[in-house]
Design a protein around this motif. Structure first.
Motif, PDB file in Angstrom:
ATOM      1  N   PHE A   6       0.732  -0.956   0.108  1.00 11.38           N
ATOM      2  CA  PHE A   6       0.079   0.130  -0.175  1.00 11.38           C
ATOM      3  C   PHE A   6       0.915   1.366   0.159  1.00 11.38           C
ATOM      4  O   PHE A   6       1.806   1.336   0.604  1.00 11.38           O
ATOM      5  N   GLU A   7       0.647   2.104  -0.833  1.00 16.48           N
ATOM      6  CA  GLU A   7       1.120   3.534  -0.652  1.00 16.48           C
ATOM      7  C   GLU A   7       0.615   4.220   0.874  1.00 16.48           C
ATOM      8  O   GLU A   7      -0.686   4.243   0.875  1.00 16.48           O
ATOM      9  N   LEU A   8       1.397   4.583   1.440  1.00 14.21           N
ATOM     10  CA  LEU A   8       0.982   5.321   2.904  1.00 14.21           C
ATOM     11  C   LEU A   8       1.182   6.879   2.737  1.00 14.21           C
ATOM     12  O   LEU A   8       2.311   7.211   2.240  1.00 14.21           O
ATOM     13  N   ALA A   9       0.056   7.434   2.874  1.00 17.21           N
ATOM     14  CA  ALA A   9       0.232   8.841   2.692  1.00 17.21           C
ATOM     15  C   ALA A   9      -0.540   9.683   3.696  1.00 17.21           C
ATOM     16  O   ALA A   9      -1.302   9.069   4.781  1.00 17.21           O
ATOM     17  N   ASP A  10      -0.353  10.839   3.792  1.00 18.22           N
ATOM     18  CA  ASP A  10      -1.064  11.724   4.805  1.00 18.22           C
ATOM     19  C   ASP A  10      -2.671  11.934   4.591  1.00 18.22           C
ATOM     20  O   ASP A  10      -2.987  12.273   3.405  1.00 18.22           O
ATOM     21  N   ASP A  11      -3.411  11.691   5.403  1.00 18.98           N
ATOM     22  CA  ASP A  11      -4.962  12.007   5.244  1.00 18.98           C
ATOM     23  C   ASP A  11      -5.170  13.562   5.122  1.00 18.98           C
ATOM     24  O   ASP A  11      -5.347  14.055   6.324  1.00 18.98           O
ATOM     25  N   VAL A  12      -5.235  14.097   4.135  1.00 16.93           N
ATOM     26  CA  VAL A  12      -4.959  15.524   4.105  1.00 16.93           C
ATOM     27  C   VAL A  12      -6.469  16.043   4.555  1.00 16.93           C
ATOM     28  O   VAL A  12      -6.793  17.169   4.877  1.00 16.93           O
ATOM     29  N   TYR A  13      -7.569  14.928   4.404  1.00 13.75           N
ATOM     30  CA  TYR A  13      -8.971  15.470   4.854  1.00 13.75           C
ATOM     31  C   TYR A  13      -9.293  15.156   6.154  1.00 13.75           C
ATOM     32  O   TYR A  13     -10.432  15.202   6.690  1.00 13.75           O
ATOM     33  N   TRP A  14      -8.459  14.589   7.223  1.00 11.37           N
ATOM     34  CA  TRP A  14      -8.434  14.423   8.578  1.00 11.37           C
ATOM     35  C   TRP A  14      -9.147  15.845   9.117  1.00 11.37           C
ATOM     36  O   TRP A  14      -8.425  16.872   8.930  1.00 11.37           O
TER      37      TRP A  14
END
Length: 188
Positions: A6-14
Motif C-alpha cells: 500500500f502507498e502510505l500517505a497523509d490523510d489531508v482530509y482528517w
C-alpha cells in the motif's frame, strides 16, 4: 495470493488536523533540501531536528510536511521499528509545542518495481526541454507495483518515483489496529 502493498500517505482530509512545516536543524535554519529524507537511503543528520507547526490543529500520529517528509509519533515509530527494522531509519524530531516524542520516518530501501503496463506512467521527453530528465518518470498515476520484485522489504521508496512511500500489508494492519491518526492507504 501474493504479498500486498500500500502507498502510505497523509490523510489531508482528517478533520481539524494540523499541518507541519518542513524540518529545520537545531539552529532553526531550514535544511538545504528536506527531500533528502525521501530518497530511499539512510540520512546523516547532526543534532536534533525541529519542526514548526505551520497550521495549528489536532496533532496526528502520521503527518507529511510540505516536502512530503513523514513525521510520526513514537507509538507509530515503534511499529515500524518492530516490523521493519532493516527498512527504516527513525530520526528524533522536536515538534513545536509538543512534549511527546516524534520521529522522521526514513525508508532506507529504494526498489525498482513499478509495474509500468498496469500503471498510468508518463515520461519526460526531449520536447520538455530538460535533457537530464528524458526517459525518467514525469508522472505516475494509478500506481501498481510488481510484488515479485520487492523481495523481503516491508517499507520502501520506488526507484524513479521516490515520492511514494510503500508499506506491506502487515504494517498497514498494525497501524489500523492502534487506530493511528492521519494515515491513508492506497493499494498498489
Amino acid at each position: 495470493m501474493g504479498a500486498r502493498f500500500f502507498e502510505l500517505a497523509d490523510d489531508v482530509y482528517w478533520p481539524g488536523r494540523w499541518h507541519l512545516d518542513d524540518p529545520m536543524d537545531a539552529g532553526l535554519q531550514e535544511l538545504e533540501d528536506s527531500r533528502v529524507f525521501n530518497r530511499g537511503h539512510r540520512v546523516r543528520i547532526e543534532g536534533r531536528i525541529r519542526i514548526a507547526v505551520e497550521h495549528p490543529g489536532q496533532a496526528l500520529d502520521f503527518t507529511q510536511t510540505a516536502s512530503m517528509v513523514p513525521v510520526v509519533r513514537q507509538r507509530v515509530a515503534a511499529i515500524f521499528a518492530n516490523l521493519a527494522p532493516d527498512d527504516v531509519q527513525l530520526i528524533h524530531a522536536n515538534v513545536e509545542g509538543e512534549e511527546d516524542p516524534f520521529r522522521i520516518l526514513v525508508a532506507t530501501r529504494l526498489i525498482r518495481c513499478i509495474d509500468e503496463p498496469r500503471s498510468k506512467v508518463q515520461f519526460w521527453t526531449a520536447e520538455d526541454g530538460l535533457p537530464e530528465k528524458v526517459g525518467k518518470y514525469y508522472a505516475v498515476d494509478d500506481l501498481h507495483i510488481d510484488p515479485l520484485r520487492v523481495g523481503e522489504a516491508k517499507v520502501f521508496r520506488l526507484e524513479g518515483w521516490s515520492i511514494a512511500l510503500i508499506v506491506s500489508e502487515d504494517i498497514k494492519l498494525a497501524l489500523e489496529r492502534v487506530r493511528a491518526t492521519g494515515v491513508h492507504f492506497t493499494p498498489v
